[in-house]
Design an enzyme around this catalytic site. Structure first.
Site, PDB file in Angstrom:
ATOM      1  N   CYS A   1      -1.091   4.148 -10.082  1.00  0.00           N
ATOM      2  CA  CYS A   1      -2.080   3.297  -9.323  1.00  0.00           C
ATOM      3  C   CYS A   1      -3.337   3.500  -9.802  1.00  0.00           C
ATOM      4  CB  CYS A   1      -1.828   3.131  -7.976  1.00  0.00           C
ATOM      5  SG  CYS A   1      -0.119   2.471  -7.709  1.00  0.00           S
TER       6      CYS A   1
ATOM      7  N   ASN B   1      -7.765   1.030  -3.037  1.00  0.00           N
ATOM      8  CA  ASN B   1      -7.236   2.078  -3.847  1.00  0.00           C
ATOM      9  C   ASN B   1      -8.630   2.716  -4.695  1.00  0.00           C
ATOM     10  OD1 ASN B   1      -4.768   2.019  -3.567  1.00  0.00           O
ATOM     11  ND2 ASN B   1      -4.023   1.229  -5.653  1.00  0.00           N
TER      12      ASN B   1
ATOM     13  N   PHE C   1       0.881  -1.210   0.312  1.00  0.00           N
ATOM     14  CA  PHE C   1      -0.036  -0.073   0.183  1.00  0.00           C
ATOM     15  C   PHE C   1       0.729   1.142  -0.046  1.00  0.00           C
ATOM     16  CE2 PHE C   1      -2.375  -3.276   2.187  1.00  0.00           C
ATOM     17  CZ  PHE C   1      -3.558  -3.596   1.412  1.00  0.00           C
ATOM     18  N   LEU C   2       1.990   1.257  -0.080  1.00  0.00           N
ATOM     19  CA  LEU C   2       2.896   2.357  -0.143  1.00  0.00           C
ATOM     20  C   LEU C   2       2.523   3.338  -1.259  1.00  0.00           C
ATOM     21  CD1 LEU C   2       5.130   2.270  -2.681  1.00  0.00           C
ATOM     22  CD2 LEU C   2       6.229   0.603  -1.201  1.00  0.00           C
ATOM     23  N   ARG C   3       2.862   4.453  -0.841  1.00  0.00           N
ATOM     24  CA  ARG C   3       2.707   5.775  -1.761  1.00  0.00           C
ATOM     25  C   ARG C   3       4.007   6.244  -2.261  1.00  0.00           C
ATOM     26  NH1 ARG C   3       0.194   9.235   2.672  1.00  0.00           N
ATOM     27  NH2 ARG C   3       1.868   8.175   3.715  1.00  0.00           N
ATOM     28  N   GLU C   4       4.120   6.893  -3.535  1.00  0.00           N
ATOM     29  CA  GLU C   4       5.099   7.451  -3.812  1.00  0.00           C
ATOM     30  C   GLU C   4       5.619   8.480  -3.290  1.00  0.00           C
ATOM     31  OE1 GLU C   4       5.419   7.877  -8.124  1.00  0.00           O
ATOM     32  OE2 GLU C   4       4.541   5.907  -8.675  1.00  0.00           O
TER      33      GLU C   4
ATOM     34  N   LYS D   1      -6.540  -4.951  -1.803  1.00  0.00           N
ATOM     35  CA  LYS D   1      -6.025  -3.907  -2.426  1.00  0.00           C
ATOM     36  C   LYS D   1      -6.802  -3.275  -3.499  1.00  0.00           C
ATOM     37  CE  LYS D   1      -2.374  -1.745  -4.154  1.00  0.00           C
ATOM     38  NZ  LYS D   1      -1.308  -1.066  -3.864  1.00  0.00           N
TER      39      LYS D   1
ATOM     40  N   LYS E   1       1.690  14.209  -8.572  1.00  0.00           N
ATOM     41  CA  LYS E   1       1.641  14.886  -7.250  1.00  0.00           C
ATOM     42  C   LYS E   1       2.898  15.501  -6.604  1.00  0.00           C
ATOM     43  CE  LYS E   1       2.600  10.901  -4.197  1.00  0.00           C
ATOM     44  NZ  LYS E   1       2.144   9.949  -3.365  1.00  0.00           N
TER      45      LYS E   1
ATOM     46  N   LYS F   1      -5.255   3.245 -13.129  1.00  0.00           N
ATOM     47  CA  LYS F   1      -5.058   1.726 -13.512  1.00  0.00           C
ATOM     48  C   LYS F   1      -5.998   0.762 -12.772  1.00  0.00           C
ATOM     49  CE  LYS F   1      -1.054  -0.389 -12.506  1.00  0.00           C
ATOM     50  NZ  LYS F   1      -0.947  -1.548 -11.828  1.00  0.00           N
TER      51      LYS F   1
HETATM   52  C1  UDX Z   1      -1.772   5.247  -4.304  1.00  0.00           C
HETATM   53  C2  UDX Z   1      -2.143   4.775  -2.849  1.00  0.00           C
HETATM   54  O1  UDX Z   1      -2.285   5.752  -2.176  1.00  0.00           O
HETATM   55  C3  UDX Z   1      -1.352   3.731  -2.366  1.00  0.00           C
HETATM   56  O2  UDX Z   1      -1.730   3.233  -1.194  1.00  0.00           O
HETATM   57  C4  UDX Z   1      -0.908   2.797  -3.317  1.00  0.00           C
HETATM   58  O3  UDX Z   1      -0.287   1.633  -2.997  1.00  0.00           O
HETATM   59  C5  UDX Z   1      -0.426   3.189  -4.773  1.00  0.00           C
HETATM   60  O4  UDX Z   1      -1.326   4.264  -5.108  1.00  0.00           O
HETATM   61  P1  UDX Z   1       0.189   7.054  -5.086  1.00  0.00           P
HETATM   62  O5  UDX Z   1       0.010   6.808  -6.286  1.00  0.00           O
HETATM   63  O6  UDX Z   1       1.796   7.198  -4.621  1.00  0.00           O
HETATM   64  O7  UDX Z   1      -0.504   5.970  -3.669  1.00  0.00           O
HETATM   65  O8  UDX Z   1      -0.321   8.564  -4.624  1.00  0.00           O
HETATM   66  P2  UDX Z   1      -1.670   9.090  -3.552  1.00  0.00           P
HETATM   67  O9  UDX Z   1      -0.785   9.981  -2.641  1.00  0.00           O
HETATM   68  O10 UDX Z   1      -2.311   8.232  -3.100  1.00  0.00           O
HETATM   69  O11 UDX Z   1      -2.136   9.993  -4.510  1.00  0.00           O
HETATM   70  C6  UDX Z   1      -2.766   9.599  -5.741  1.00  0.00           C
HETATM   71  C7  UDX Z   1      -3.209  10.840  -6.599  1.00  0.00           C
HETATM   72  O12 UDX Z   1      -4.581  11.371  -6.033  1.00  0.00           O
HETATM   73  C8  UDX Z   1      -2.320  11.988  -6.827  1.00  0.00           C
HETATM   74  O13 UDX Z   1      -2.578  12.593  -8.417  1.00  0.00           O
HETATM   75  C9  UDX Z   1      -2.811  12.895  -5.980  1.00  0.00           C
HETATM   76  O14 UDX Z   1      -2.838  14.298  -6.179  1.00  0.00           O
HETATM   77  C10 UDX Z   1      -4.238  12.831  -5.889  1.00  0.00           C
HETATM   78  N1  UDX Z   1      -5.130  13.331  -4.588  1.00  0.00           N
HETATM   79  C11 UDX Z   1      -4.755  12.492  -3.552  1.00  0.00           C
HETATM   80  C12 UDX Z   1      -6.033  14.126  -4.781  1.00  0.00           C
HETATM   81  O15 UDX Z   1      -6.466  14.785  -5.674  1.00  0.00           O
HETATM   82  N2  UDX Z   1      -6.791  14.430  -3.592  1.00  0.00           N
HETATM   83  C13 UDX Z   1      -6.325  13.846  -2.229  1.00  0.00           C
HETATM   84  O16 UDX Z   1      -6.905  14.214  -1.394  1.00  0.00           O
HETATM   85  C14 UDX Z   1      -5.476  12.919  -2.120  1.00  0.00           C
END
Ligand code: UDX
Length: 472
Positions: free
Chosen positions: A283, A231, A155-158, A227, A343, A286
């Site tokens: 993520c 997401n 579940f890690l985030r970038e 999972k 992001k 997709k």
């Molecule tokens: C995500 C999931 O959080 C993670 O658990 C999974 O393993 C992989 O996908 P990630 O893609 O790294 O992680 O980014 P995340 O911080 O979740 O943001 C995803 C997108 O949503 C970004 O484009 C971000 O800008 C957007 N976002 C996030 C919003 O627009 N509003 C929010 O409140 C939160």
């Protein structure tokens, strides 16, 4: 060390590489396998390849010792007690996940097995993948007692990948085998007992010795669905607040106040309620598509997911309309753009709404002057510098002589700009903020016309006129 497990991680992308160095940090002995020799050589030389906090230090500390990099999957399989599959599962044309890399890895593992192995899926895969891996192994002549397939979603985030891996909210282990469950428990024991957090120099995060993460054991299919469902639910939360932001614009309300009021309800919580120009990255788009496709294949109506996708796509078009309404016409306009990554805190531009918007604006005849703290090199590969787009050296350079400035990524440095300096650089002091990084009042004080998402627009000239008429 007696508690140390021999682990092979297949794939050195975001999940694989981070998992490999974090397992080493937890005390295990790791071989990380990739079929790209160039990548393997770079990792052996200590290049971290991705922009991720703590990764360079951990790589430096463990590479060629507790973490080795190789292209030889057969040798890695023979040595390992547990093999984590963390290869890509890209989106196919129909929306479902392309599992050909997973299948190729499973076949190769099957050819090299000599003793019992736990095979753990870490890539995000649809329900039933576990069974398919098992079938591939059996078709290749491996007997059932020689392996178990476990689902262990990540579940890690970038941007916060290392800290997320070592401080998870939960560890999900989907397996029907007690033998496999025991090995998985041993692998995560430094985290689940809290032992890791008491160690000097442990990486900081939300867990500590007294509040370690729980390990949830489920069936394999439940773990696979956890999972995708997690997401998809987070994407839904974002689309929900984006739809609410559109309502706020129509009603002249403030979505930030609405999100705050909703988020204070413990059942809802404040996270993932930030409105903007839509979600992106490798993520969410997709995984929502793959989950929708799984539902379709299983004959389940999950039209809600299609709506989540529609709202997300619409959010970019709405922002484009906002730019148009601020500038009247778009052809020939010069626009500053802050942010290209999907992001803040990452150099990743995969499925970035910022890149989509830049493309849409170029198509409308605008020329772009863009800046991003980390993603410009990657952006230049798909949008090479030319008359339509130029890359700037900092936010002020990006604002130089532009008709308006657009904020498209939530980098924290974009929330602390010198507004007077920005305003002086721009041809017209107009900012369109797709991430709501500023207080509209502050913009007004700096005589900047400010458009954001789900909040009343502040035209500084009209506001001044209103103030003047009130004081008359
Ligand atoms: C995500 C999931 O959080 C993670 O658990 C999974 O393993 C992989 O996908 P990630 O893609 O790294 O992680 O980014 P995340 O911080 O979740 O943001 C995803 C997108 O949503 C970004 O484009 C971000 O800008 C957007 N976002 C996030 C919003 O627009 N509003 C929010 O409140 C939160």
């Amino acid at each position: 060390m007696s508690d140390s497990i021999h682990i092979a991680v297949v794939g050195s992308g975001y999940v694989g590489l981070v998992a490999a160095v974090c397992f080493a940090e937890m005390g295990h002995s790791v071989v990380c396998v990739d079929n790209d020799q160039k990548k393997v050589s770079a990792l052996q030389a200590g290049e971290s390849l991705i922009h991720e906090k703590y990764l360079p230090e951990l790589l430096q500390r463990y590479r060629n010792a507790r973490v080795r990099f190789t292209t030889d999957l057969s040798a890695a399989t023979r040595e390992a007690q547990a093999i984590f599959i963390a290869v890509g599962t890209p989106q196919s044309e129909t929306g479902d996940a392309d599992l050909s890399y997973v299948e190729a890895v499973a076949s190769e593992i099957a050819r090299s097995i000599t003793t019992y192995k736990v095979i753990a899926e870490k890539s995000t895969v649809p329900v039933y993948t576990n069974e398919w891996i098992r079938r591939v192994m059996e078709r290749n002549g491996v007997s059932r007692e020689m392996f178990d397939v476990v689902s262990n979603p990540e579940f890690l985030r970038e941007g916060t990948a290392v800290a997320d891996f070592l401080h998870p909210d939960r560890i999900v282990v989907g397996t029907d085998s007690d033998r496999a469950a025991e090995i998985m428990s041993k692998i995560y024991e430094p985290l689940t007992t809290g032992r890791y957090y008491a160690k000097a120099g442990a990486i900081d995060g939300s867990c500590n010795h007294d509040t370690p993460p729980p390990l949830l054991r489920t069936s394999t299919k439940s773990a696979e669905i956890i999972k995708h469902a997690s997401n998809a639910f987070l994407a839904l939360k974002i689309s929900f607040i984006n739809a609410v932001s559109n309502l706020c614009e129509a009603a002249d309300a403030d979505v930030e106040q609405v999100a705050q009021g909703m988020g204070l309800d413990n059942r809802i919580g404040p996270r993932f309620l930030r409105p903007g120009i839509g979600y992106g990255g490798s993520c969410f788009p997709k995984d929502v598509a793959a989950f929708r496709s799984v539902a379709e294949q299983l004959g389940v109506n999950f039209a809600l997911l299609t709506e989540v996708e529609n709202i997300n796509a619409d959010q970019k078009r709405r922002f484009l309309s906002k730019v148009r309404s601020a500038l009247w016409t778009l052809r020939g306009k010069k626009l500053g753009v802050l942010g290209l990554a999907f992001k803040g805190g990452t150099d990743d531009i995969r499925d970035s709404p910022a890149i989509d918007l830049v493309r849409m604006l170029i198509e409308e005849g605008c020329s772009i002057r863009a800046f991003d703290p980390a993603a410009m090199q990657r952006a230049q590969q798909i949008l090479p510098e030319g008359p339509e787009i130029q890359y700037a050296s900092d936010p002020y350079d990006a604002s130089n002589d532009v008709d308006a400035l657009l904020i498209l990524t939530d980098w924290s440095e974009f929330a602390r700009l010198d507004l007077q300096r920005l305003s002086a650089a721009m041809r017209f002091p107009i900012i369109l903020d797709g991430r709501n990084l500023y207080d509209p009042e502050l913009m007004l004080e700096n005589e900047i016309t400010y458009f954001s998402v789900g909040r009343p627009t502040r035209h500084h000239t009209e506001e001044l006129a209103a103030v003047a008429s009130r004081s008359r």
